[in-house]
Enzyme design. Structure first.
Site, PDB file in Angstrom:
ATOM      1  N   ARG A  94      -1.134 -10.788  10.124  1.00  0.00           N
ATOM      2  CA  ARG A  94       0.141 -10.503  10.924  1.00  0.00           C
ATOM      3  C   ARG A  94       1.323 -11.858  10.526  1.00  0.00           C
ATOM      4  O   ARG A  94       2.564 -11.455  10.366  1.00  0.00           O
ATOM      5  CB  ARG A  94       0.584 -10.047  12.150  1.00  0.00           C
ATOM      6  CG  ARG A  94      -0.410  -8.717  12.567  1.00  0.00           C
ATOM      7  CD  ARG A  94      -0.493  -7.730  12.165  1.00  0.00           C
ATOM      8  NE  ARG A  94      -1.454  -7.585  10.555  1.00  0.00           N
ATOM      9  CZ  ARG A  94      -1.674  -6.780   9.616  1.00  0.00           C
ATOM     10  NH1 ARG A  94      -0.294  -6.438   9.701  1.00  0.00           N
ATOM     11  NH2 ARG A  94      -2.417  -7.000   8.710  1.00  0.00           N
ATOM     12  N   ASP A 154      -4.493   7.723   2.773  1.00  0.00           N
ATOM     13  CA  ASP A 154      -3.848   6.891   3.538  1.00  0.00           C
ATOM     14  C   ASP A 154      -4.896   6.532   4.058  1.00  0.00           C
ATOM     15  O   ASP A 154      -5.757   7.116   5.031  1.00  0.00           O
ATOM     16  CB  ASP A 154      -2.876   7.330   3.738  1.00  0.00           C
ATOM     17  CG  ASP A 154      -2.387   5.487   4.528  1.00  0.00           C
ATOM     18  OD1 ASP A 154      -2.725   4.452   3.451  1.00  0.00           O
ATOM     19  OD2 ASP A 154      -1.639   4.994   4.875  1.00  0.00           O
ATOM     20  N   GLU A 155      -5.335   4.530   4.266  1.00  0.00           N
ATOM     21  CA  GLU A 155      -5.778   4.583   5.748  1.00  0.00           C
ATOM     22  C   GLU A 155      -7.197   4.721   6.075  1.00  0.00           C
ATOM     23  O   GLU A 155      -7.845   5.106   6.515  1.00  0.00           O
ATOM     24  CB  GLU A 155      -5.000   4.157   6.923  1.00  0.00           C
ATOM     25  CG  GLU A 155      -3.833   3.967   7.012  1.00  0.00           C
ATOM     26  CD  GLU A 155      -3.879   2.199   7.074  1.00  0.00           C
ATOM     27  OE1 GLU A 155      -4.896   1.675   6.956  1.00  0.00           O
ATOM     28  OE2 GLU A 155      -2.609   2.009   7.403  1.00  0.00           O
ATOM     29  N   GLN A 179     -10.033  -4.289   7.028  1.00  0.00           N
ATOM     30  CA  GLN A 179      -9.356  -4.437   8.652  1.00  0.00           C
ATOM     31  C   GLN A 179     -10.001  -3.388   8.893  1.00  0.00           C
ATOM     32  O   GLN A 179      -8.891  -2.759   9.793  1.00  0.00           O
ATOM     33  CB  GLN A 179      -7.745  -3.901   8.121  1.00  0.00           C
ATOM     34  CG  GLN A 179      -6.779  -4.965   7.468  1.00  0.00           C
ATOM     35  CD  GLN A 179      -5.449  -4.942   7.185  1.00  0.00           C
ATOM     36  OE1 GLN A 179      -4.800  -4.554   8.152  1.00  0.00           O
ATOM     37  NE2 GLN A 179      -5.361  -4.816   5.405  1.00  0.00           N
ATOM     38  N   LYS A 186       0.613  -0.673  -0.214  1.00  0.00           N
ATOM     39  CA  LYS A 186       0.108   0.012   0.120  1.00  0.00           C
ATOM     40  C   LYS A 186       0.717   1.382   0.219  1.00  0.00           C
ATOM     41  O   LYS A 186       0.732   1.845  -1.227  1.00  0.00           O
ATOM     42  CB  LYS A 186      -0.769  -0.352   1.139  1.00  0.00           C
ATOM     43  CG  LYS A 186      -1.765   1.416   1.628  1.00  0.00           C
ATOM     44  CD  LYS A 186      -2.911   1.322   2.404  1.00  0.00           C
ATOM     45  CE  LYS A 186      -1.385   1.127   3.842  1.00  0.00           C
ATOM     46  NZ  LYS A 186      -1.292   2.376   4.454  1.00  0.00           N
ATOM     47  N   THR A 187       1.802   0.971   1.407  1.00  0.00           N
ATOM     48  CA  THR A 187       2.541   2.320   1.335  1.00  0.00           C
ATOM     49  C   THR A 187       3.402   2.253  -0.426  1.00  0.00           C
ATOM     50  O   THR A 187       3.938   3.709  -0.511  1.00  0.00           O
ATOM     51  CB  THR A 187       3.708   2.391   2.425  1.00  0.00           C
ATOM     52  OG1 THR A 187       2.674   1.862   3.112  1.00  0.00           O
ATOM     53  CG2 THR A 187       4.507   3.930   2.319  1.00  0.00           C
TER      54      THR A 187
END
Length: 689
Positions: A611, A238-239, A269, A49-50
């Site tokens: 994770r 973002d997010e 998420q 994503k980043t």
């Protein structure tokens, strides 16, 4: 001459041109090259994503878009700074993105210019959490009813007001749903909310919530809204799954001119509804922005195929979602499911497995244990200490150092030893009207008393007025302890839980339910002890397990991680244990009563599973509940996993012997002070802007 300069500039740009086709996968490249207009990027866990956002910014800069015409909005300064640094490296230019940062940071900058339009001076102050709480305390003093009922704490009142404002919901509705113990004081809290707003305005000050609300108010001015909407040719957020209704409304106003709005997030998420985050913002994006393009990043670079199969099989049961399926080229081994007899045997089993991983060469920092709530970790903590396995505790305070645990232990210490002045000081200072001087008077009187039975009269003999009223509240709890039919530690703790101390927790703390669950866990731990002195000695030894402050930084990388799932979002480990996957625990009992509560719990488990990079262990105790005295059984979510995707092991029965080893090193890293946690905002201090 001009032509020469232009040629030089083009040559310079060409020299640092990025090979996007080589450095991005097909999914990421599509976003970077075709991200004009309204775009929703559904970025699965570990999908880069980043990387995609930063390459999109670099692409825009390479195409000649000026840095000041790009708005990049993140949820933390850390994320904003990381993206700016990546863009600098990609473009080999020092030009920073002047309009990048958190929602609150962007709001602060705009309000600094235009605050007078909404009745503030340009030099307005920004209140941090402590400042806000101090003002609320004054408002409470002015509006608090003259009643024997314990009034909610400033922290509770502020949290209720903050959530209502961020969710843009009526205060009565919020109190009924999230703070039911405070509903009896509705009229007073409503007056406090009004007084709080008035005092802030009089002081030319804004709190964190005001920054967003006032920016939205300011953008109702067409000239201001058009200025910034024209300036921001491209907006990246973002997010996006973590935005609330105010933040979504702000972005919509800023995107009205160019309509180049690209939001990146993962509905799977979205786990912060307690902060007023609205999953609807991402689910309704196409409705809010007609003609929006939808991109999916489904290639995961973190986890093995086997782990992703489990994650996909869980999340596919949610109805409110964008369907996607994570894929990877990484191969590993099937996740393991290990049922255990109870929480004690679960703690022992996980500790043993961790020891095996460490012996096999797995780095401690690549091992994590995740759980739904903080009180789920206590049994495991004891077992890790016994084996000398050092660990960091993320997102809180270690079990035996939590204030409510210390409070209850202080009751038992005073009962066991009337001369324990430290225990008495802690107990007395909790009571309204009893300050340090009055507490010292009582302590002096208690010194030398023959037994705990004469304590109540001793206090009455030296106190008066409000202090005496506070003493009577304590005396009611003390009398319950003296008359308890069974005086083993477990029963004494349960007696305190049924006393007015419970009312104190519910009135004072936003997380009172979690604190009560901690105390229930303490009662379960106490079941192993028949003698009060032995139990208190054991808990005291537990308190001494932390590594010295001077050693903490140097040894942090050599420790495994214990963390709540909420604190683990965005992180990854080679091996992950998810514990206490039992009915009533994960999903939480409360979630079944909340709208879409089960779906958010399922997303929380999805976050936990993703994770893990190579190894995933799932465990649950067969006997559970608050006191471990009835069968709880596996989480309903475990039934949703295709049996072919996991190694389901038979129940392992082991004996549990709790030993204390003060030489073991335990470090707790408090990433969020519970006192400063506010629904609606990730911010705690002014520096977070």
């Amino acid at each position: 001459m001009e032509k020469t300069r232009c040629d030089m500039m083009q040559s310079h740009i060409y020299e640092f041109m990025i090979n996007f086709e080589k450095e991005l996968n097909a999914e990421q490249l599509a976003v970077v090259q075709n991200g004009d207009g309204p775009c929703l990027v559904l970025a699965g866990a570990g999908s880069g994503k980043t990387r995609t956002i930063t390459y999109r910014v670099a692409y825009l800069l390479e195409k000649g878009i000026k840095p000041e015409n790009i708005l990049l909005v993140t949820f933390t300064n850390k994320a904003a700074n990381e993206m700016k640094e990546r863009v600098k490296k990609l473009t080999n230019q020092e030009r920073a993105l002047p309009w990048s940062g958190t929602f609150h940071h962007i709001a602060f900058r705009i309000l600094r210019q235009y605050a007078p339009l909404i009745g503030y001076g340009n030099n307005f102050s920004v209140l941090d959490s402590d400042d806000s709480e101090s003002i609320i305390k004054i408002c409470i003093k002015e509006n608090k009813p003259d009643s024997n009922q314990r009034f909610p704490s400033a922290s509770n009142v502020l949290s209720a007001i903050s959530f209502a404002r961020n969710a843009r919901r009526p205060l009565p509705e919020v109190l009924e749903e999230r703070f039911p113990q405070s509903l009896m004081f509705l009229s007073e809290i409503e007056r406090i909310a009004v007084a709080y707003e008035r005092r802030k305005k009089e002081a030319n000050a804004m709190d964190f919530d005001d920054l967003l609300l006032n920016l939205l108010l300011l953008l109702n001015d067409d000239s201001v809204a058009r200025k910034f909407a024209t300036e921001f040719q491209y907006i990246l957020v973002d997010e996006y799954q973590d935005t609330n209704s105010i933040q979504a409304a702000i972005i919509k106003k800023l995107a009205v001119v160019h309509k180049n709005i690209l939001v990146v997030g993962d509905d799977a998420q979205s786990i912060y509804s307690f902060r007023a985050a609205m999953i609807e913002n991402i689910l309704q994006f196409e409705k809010d922005y007609p003609g929006a393009k939808i991109f999916k990043l489904e290639t995961n670079y973190r986890s093995s195929r086997e782990i992703l199969e489990v994650a996909n099989s869980i999340i596919e049961n949610n109805r409110a979602q964008y369907k996607k399926s994570l894929k990877t080229i990484l191969e590993g081994e099937k996740p393991d499911l290990f049922p255990q007899l109870d929480q004690q045997s679960e703690g022992q089993f996980v500790a043993e497995k961790i020891a095996e991983l460490l012996k096999a060469g797995t780095s401690p920092s690549e091992i994590s244990v995740l759980f739904r709530a903080a009180h789920h970790s206590q049994m495991l903590e004891v077992e890790l200490v016994q084996r000398g396995i050092a660990y960091d505790y993320r997102g809180g305070v270690r079990f035996f150092e939590r204030s409510h645990i210390k409070d209850v232990l202080a009751f038992l210490r005073a009962l066991n030893n009337v001369a324990d002045s430290a225990a008495w000081l802690r107990l007395l200072m909790h009571e309204e009207g009893i300050g340090p001087a009055a507490a010292q008077k009582v302590i002096e009187t208690l010194r030398g008393l023959p037994s705990a039975n004469v304590v109540i009269d001793a206090g009455r003999s030296v106190l008066s007025g409000k202090a005496l009223s506070g003493w009577e509240n304590f005396a009611a709890i003390w009398d319950k302890l003296l008359t308890a039919p069974i005086t083993v530690p477990n029963e004494l703790i349960q007696t305190i839980l049924k006393s007015s101390y419970r009312d104190y927790l519910e009135a004072e703390f936003v997380d009172s339910k979690e604190r009560l669950q901690d105390l229930m866990q303490l009662a379960l731990f106490a079941e192993k002890f028949d003698d009060l002195s032995e139990f208190l000695a054991s808990t005291t030894l537990q308190e001494n397990f932390a590594a010295p402050k001077s050693e903490q930084k140097s040894v942090r990388s050599d420790k495994i991680i214990l963390s709540t799932v909420h604190q683990a979002k965005g992180l990854e480990w080679e091996a992950v244990f998810i514990i206490n996957l039992a009915n009533g625990s994960f999903p939480s009992e409360r979630s079944a009563r909340e709208p879409r509560g089960l779906e958010e719990e399922r997303r929380l488990l999805y976050v936990a599973i993703t994770r893990a990079k190579r190894k995933l262990f799932l465990t649950y105790p067969m006997a559970g509940g608050m006191y471990g005295d009835f069968l709880s059984g596996p989480s309903r979510f475990l039934d949703e996993i295709n049996p072919d995707f996991i190694n389901d092991h038979s129940l392992l029965s082991t004996d549990v012997t709790v030993l204390n080893d003060p030489s073991a090193g335990v470090e707790y890293v408090s990433e969020e002070e519970p006192k400063k946690l506010r629904p609606g905002s990730f911010l705690r201090d002014i520096d977070d802007l």
